[in-house]
Design an enzyme around this catalytic site. Structure first.
Site, PDB file in Angstrom:
ATOM      1  N   CYS B  20       0.980  -1.025   0.133  1.00  0.00           N
ATOM      2  CA  CYS B  20      -0.005  -0.016   0.011  1.00  0.00           C
ATOM      3  C   CYS B  20       0.676   1.375  -0.134  1.00  0.00           C
ATOM      4  CB  CYS B  20      -0.903   0.067   1.173  1.00  0.00           C
ATOM      5  SG  CYS B  20       0.037  -0.314   2.842  1.00  0.00           S
ATOM      6  N   CYS B  23       2.980   1.887   3.066  1.00  0.00           N
ATOM      7  CA  CYS B  23       4.258   0.961   3.065  1.00  0.00           C
ATOM      8  C   CYS B  23       5.234   1.885   2.299  1.00  0.00           C
ATOM      9  CB  CYS B  23       4.138  -0.232   2.173  1.00  0.00           C
ATOM     10  SG  CYS B  23       2.762  -0.978   2.787  1.00  0.00           S
ATOM     11  N   ASP B 445       5.516  -2.379 -50.441  1.00  0.00           N
ATOM     12  CA  ASP B 445       5.271  -0.770 -50.307  1.00  0.00           C
ATOM     13  C   ASP B 445       6.618  -0.329 -51.021  1.00  0.00           C
ATOM     14  OD1 ASP B 445       4.483   1.507 -49.769  1.00  0.00           O
ATOM     15  OD2 ASP B 445       5.562   1.855 -47.996  1.00  0.00           O
ATOM     16  N   ASP B 651       1.980   2.250 -42.671  1.00  0.00           N
ATOM     17  CA  ASP B 651       1.712   0.846 -43.323  1.00  0.00           C
ATOM     18  C   ASP B 651       0.822  -0.215 -42.093  1.00  0.00           C
ATOM     19  OD1 ASP B 651       2.973   1.499 -45.386  1.00  0.00           O
ATOM     20  OD2 ASP B 651       5.089   0.530 -44.991  1.00  0.00           O
TER      21      ASP B 651
END
Lengths: 125, 761
Positions: B20, B23, B445, B651
């Site tokens: 927590c 702590c 491409d 792409d």
């Protein structure tokens, strides 16, 4: 058919039926994960000729830590595969190996040993 | 203590056990109060504490003690290192297990040979008369017991453990098979009267028991040896990492530190011949680096200040310093290792059937064995039914080999993903590997894939001029410009002058947006730009020059005029050039029967030009970035299995839409996410490698699965005695054990053949 043959036949068929029931149809040990205060769902799994518990229930969307303790040296269980989560992990003997994952979709995801002999399942709810 | 050693240092600790925010503040308080600590900051979310401390008064050890005082722990740092160490510990454990296995195998073989020899002697009638069978059986029992209890112990323990978990594995089969043979023999040894009174000869099967165990152990030894080789590529990847780094301390002194202590923003020195410790950016110096281990590219890459360097790459002759930008799990090497590991853990769709079969395999075989026993007992003549039933029962259990099925696919995937990484082909998962094999069409491409993706000078026309002198003038002007075309011109000009003489100075530089640049060099007015610039400045090119310019334009090149002192004297053609390897790679894909299609945002003219250059007949021109995915769909609608090869962010949708996405050139992270395969090497030869690797892998997997299925499907009926009624053949359990031992090794060996994969040509 003499008496011995009848006895062998009946005993054999009975044994075969038992094997089928025992390995395929009997109930499995199921465990639900316990959420720690940090929000991580943790489960300890003992690995010794199989996984106990072998069915683990967890909640969707919360991180899960499965702590596998391999309690044997037998090479069968040395690898852990969770293909749905792209996990292949070596489990050192007599050590705890934490496996972390985040289940995003509900469903039943099997995990197995390297050769697919030992089986368990992660059930995401 | 000198002031230098009291300098403030920063440590980052991984805190364990904080549940927590309270702590976190407790840890922070404890750390702040510790002697020598200037400040402490604990982050609950990341579970990290950042502590500044005076080196003389505190150390990582005292900080750890402070954290532990507060009731928490400090985790060991640097996850990627601990992964390597964990691997080493695991290897050690495996080596130990291997030694043990070999010892167990040795004992089993030694004793089995004696047991076998003694049993054989009994087949000699003259000897059988003289030896007391009863005593001999006791002797055999004593010799077999160690084989069972020492060598074969693991089978029984594992079978029992599995049984308790309602799981059955290969050990179950071995344990039940040898157990049955042994118990029968034991009974025949201890109470032979029980058998003889029922007209059955009290035969013993100690030789069978011992030999089966020895043979199965032999199989295991061979299997383990082969299995360690399946992950050899991964290990060599991990082994690439440097162990230390030479860090420059704030004081200026250079210190060798272990890699795990290197932190972000550290300055690291790399000398000639050294490995780069981690990822970073060069701050000064220059060198050529061998990056083949990461990219598969065999030529060293020139790097200078501002260029990125990557951990595990090898410096050649230069020296440089770099600033650390990534450590541990964030480095490129760690990411590659992670990617390969993930791929090795993934499941190939082709494996599904084998998975289903192996899930029910062992119990099914046990049931078949039981039924075999029953059938033999019921159908064979009374005098021989029990031994026949027993032998067939044992043979069925022993010959069945679930391992071959289980190993068929994953071992091939492991070897080939590792092999891929070695060649700069990173496979995301087994599914991608399987898809690559089905690909019928590769969609490329153009920009950055077929071409380099950056402009370069392709033509220089200067009739009647001194080219060297003219380039000096042009370079002087363009050096001042920030335009990408100017950079290409300067690069070219510099390459023309290997002597690297001092460049000429330009004065009165003017950049004219959309037109070009002008300056005065060596007292002459120099213009570099397009026709509009010339028109603005009132310069008219000679008709011959203009005609040449039109020609270059027709080839889809950008044309720059050069004018000196009001005279158009030359032309420079600039274009995105095709990579040297593109045409060959495309040709090889086509040779494999794969259709290669190009798409580009360029006009049809340019597209046709580039396509023709590399031998592509089908192309899509004027495709907008957003329309790339639609083109993939278009091809898929034609019934094609499409692999899309691309590099950029725009792409990503097309890569994801394609059946298989290949991201080229260590691309952007986004493209890597969307791609099934990432090519580290930035040219098309990686596509060929990926597809060839996939084809070989799938061929191996299919062979393995075929073998495993056929082996079990034919071996089990033969062992059950299916051929006995026709030919009188009955399989000896010992032969069954030999077959079983060899079957899984055969599958493994076949997978290991993939290690010899290399791209032909």
């Amino acid at each position: 058919m003499d008496t011995a043959a009848v006895i062998v036949t009946v005993a054999g068929l009975g044994l075969a039926a038992f094997v089928l029931w025992y390995f395929f149809f009997s109930a499995r040990q199921t465990a639900s994960a316990v959420s720690s205060s940090g929000g991580v769902q943790e489960v300890s799994i003992n690995v010794k000729g199989g996984y106990s518990p072998s069915v683990i229930e967890v909640e969707r969307g919360k991180p899960v830590t499965l702590n596998f303790y391999r309690d044997e040296e037998n090479s069968c269980s040395e690898e852990l595969l969770m293909p749905d989560f792209s996990i292949r992990r070596d489990l050192p003997a007599f050590q705890t190996t934490p496996v972390e994952l985040l289940p995003q979709v509900a469903g039943r995801f099997e995990f197995t040993c390297g050769m697919g002999m030992l089986r368990g399942a992660l059930v995401v709810k | 203590m000198s002031p230098a050693t009291e300098a403030t240092e920063t440590a980052t600790l991984d805190i364990e056990g904080m549940s927590c925010a309270a702590c976190a503040s407790a840890v922070e308080k404890s750390l702040s109060r510790a002697p020598g600590v200037a400040s402490a900051l604990v982050n609950f979310a990341t579970e990290k504490a950042t502590v500044q401390y005076r080196a003389g008064q505190a150390s990582p050890a005292t900080l750890k003690a402070a954290v532990e005082n507060a009731g928490y722990g400090v985790a060991e740092h640097a996850p990627s290192i601990s992964a390597a160490e964990r691997g080493a510990a695991l290897d050690q454990q495996k080596a130990l297990a291997y030694q043990k296995l070999k010892r167990r195998f040795g004992v089993a073989v030694g004793l089995a040979v004696i047991v076998m020899a003694l049993s054989m002697l009994m087949l000699w009638p003259a000897l059988m008369q003289r030896v007391n069978t009863q005593w001999l059986n006791y002797g055999l029992l004593l010799l077999t017991l160690p084989v069972l209890l020492y060598s074969g112990r693991e089978f029984y323990v594992s079978a029992w453990n599995g049984f308790q978990h309602r799981a059955a594995n290969m050990d179950t089969l071995v344990a039940v098979g040898t157990g049955a043979a042994f118990l029968y023999s034991l009974a025949a040894t201890l109470v032979p009267g029980f058998f003889t009174s029922r007209g059955i000869r009290p035969d013993v099967y100690y030789d069978t028991t011992a030999t089966i165990i020895a043979l199965i152990l032999l199989g295991k030894v061979l299997e383990l040896r082969a299995k360690t080789q399946t992950s050899a590529a991964m290990k060599s990847l991990l082994g690439l990492q440097a162990k230390t780094a030479r860090v420059v301390r704030p004081g200026g002194q250079e210190v060798d530190v272990p890699l795990e202590q290197v932190q972000l923003h550290d300055l690291v020195v790399v000398r000639p011949g050294e490995k780069v410790a981690t990822d970073g950016v060069i701050t000064d110096g220059q060198s050529a680096l061998n990056e083949s281990m990461l990219t598969g590219e065999s030529l060293p890459v020139e790097k200078q200040a501002g260029d990125p360097v990557f951990g595990a790459t090898l410096n050649t002759t230069g020296a440089f310093r770099f600033k650390v930008t990534k450590v541990g799990a964030d480095t490129l090497l760690a990411q590659i290792v992670q990617l390969v590991e993930d791929a090795q853990g993934s499941r190939a769709p082709i494996q599904r059937l084998a998975d289903k079969v192996s899930a029910v395999f062992v119990p099914t075989v046990v049931v078949i064995a039981i039924l075999t026993f029953v059938l033999w007992f019921d159908l064979a003549p009374v005098a021989t039914r029990l031994p026949l039933a027993l032998v067939s029962f044992v043979a069925v259990l022993i010959i069945a080999c679930p391992c071959a099925l289980g190993l068929a696919t994953p071992t091939a995937i492991m070897v080939s993903t590792g092999k891929g990484a070695e060649n700069g082909v990173l496979i995301r998962n087994a599914e991608a590997l399987e898809k690559a094999y089905q690909v019928t069409t590769v969609l490329l491409d153009k920009t950055g894939t077929i071409t380099r993706g950056e402009p370069a000078v392709t033509d220089f026309v200067a009739p009647g001029q001194d080219a060297g002198q003219l380039w000096q003038l042009v370079a002087a002007v363009e050096r001042q410009s920030e335009h990408p075309l100017a950079a290409a011109v300067v690069r070219y000009a510099d390459a023309q002058r290997p002597d690297r003489a001092a460049p000429l100075a330009a004065t009165g530089f003017r950049a004219i947006a959309g037109k070009g640049a002008a300056a005065t060099v060596a007292g002459q007015a120099v213009l570099v730009g397009n026709t509009r610039l010339l028109a603005d400045e009132g310069v008219a090119p000679a008709p011959a020059l203009a005609a040449r310019a039109a020609q270059l334009l027709a080839q889809a090149k950008t044309v720059l005029y050069v004018a000196v002192a009001g005279q158009a004297v030359g032309l420079i053609g600039v274009a995105d050039t095709v990579r040297d390897t593109s045409a060959a790679a495309i040709q090889r894909l086509q040779a494999q029967g794969i259709e290669v299609v190009m798409m580009t945002g360029d006009n049809p003219q340019t597209a046709a030009q580039v396509a023709g250059q590399v031998g592509i007949t089908r192309y899509f021109a004027e495709v907008l970035p957003g329309g790339k995915a639609a083109k993939v769909k278009e091809l898929q609608a034609e019934g094609k299995v499409v692999a899309m090869v691309g590099d950029g962010i725009n792409d990503a949708p097309a890569l994801a839409q394609a059946d298989l996405g290949l991201a080229i050139g260590a691309g952007t992270d986004v493209a890597m996410e969307a791609a099934g395969i990432t090519l580290m090497h930035s040219d098309l030869s990686g596509v060929v490698t990926a597809i060839e690797l996939s084809r070989q892998t799938m061929r191996t997997i299919k062979q393995n699965l075929f073998f495993a299925f056929v082996y079990n499907a034919s071996g089990i009926p033969i062992a059950a005695g299916l051929l006995y009624p026709f030919f009188g053949w009955l399989l000896s359990p010992m032969l069954a054990a030999a077959a079983m031992a060899l079957s899984s090794v055969s599958v493994l060996t076949n997978s290991l053949r993939l290690r010899g994969f290399s791209v032909k040509g």
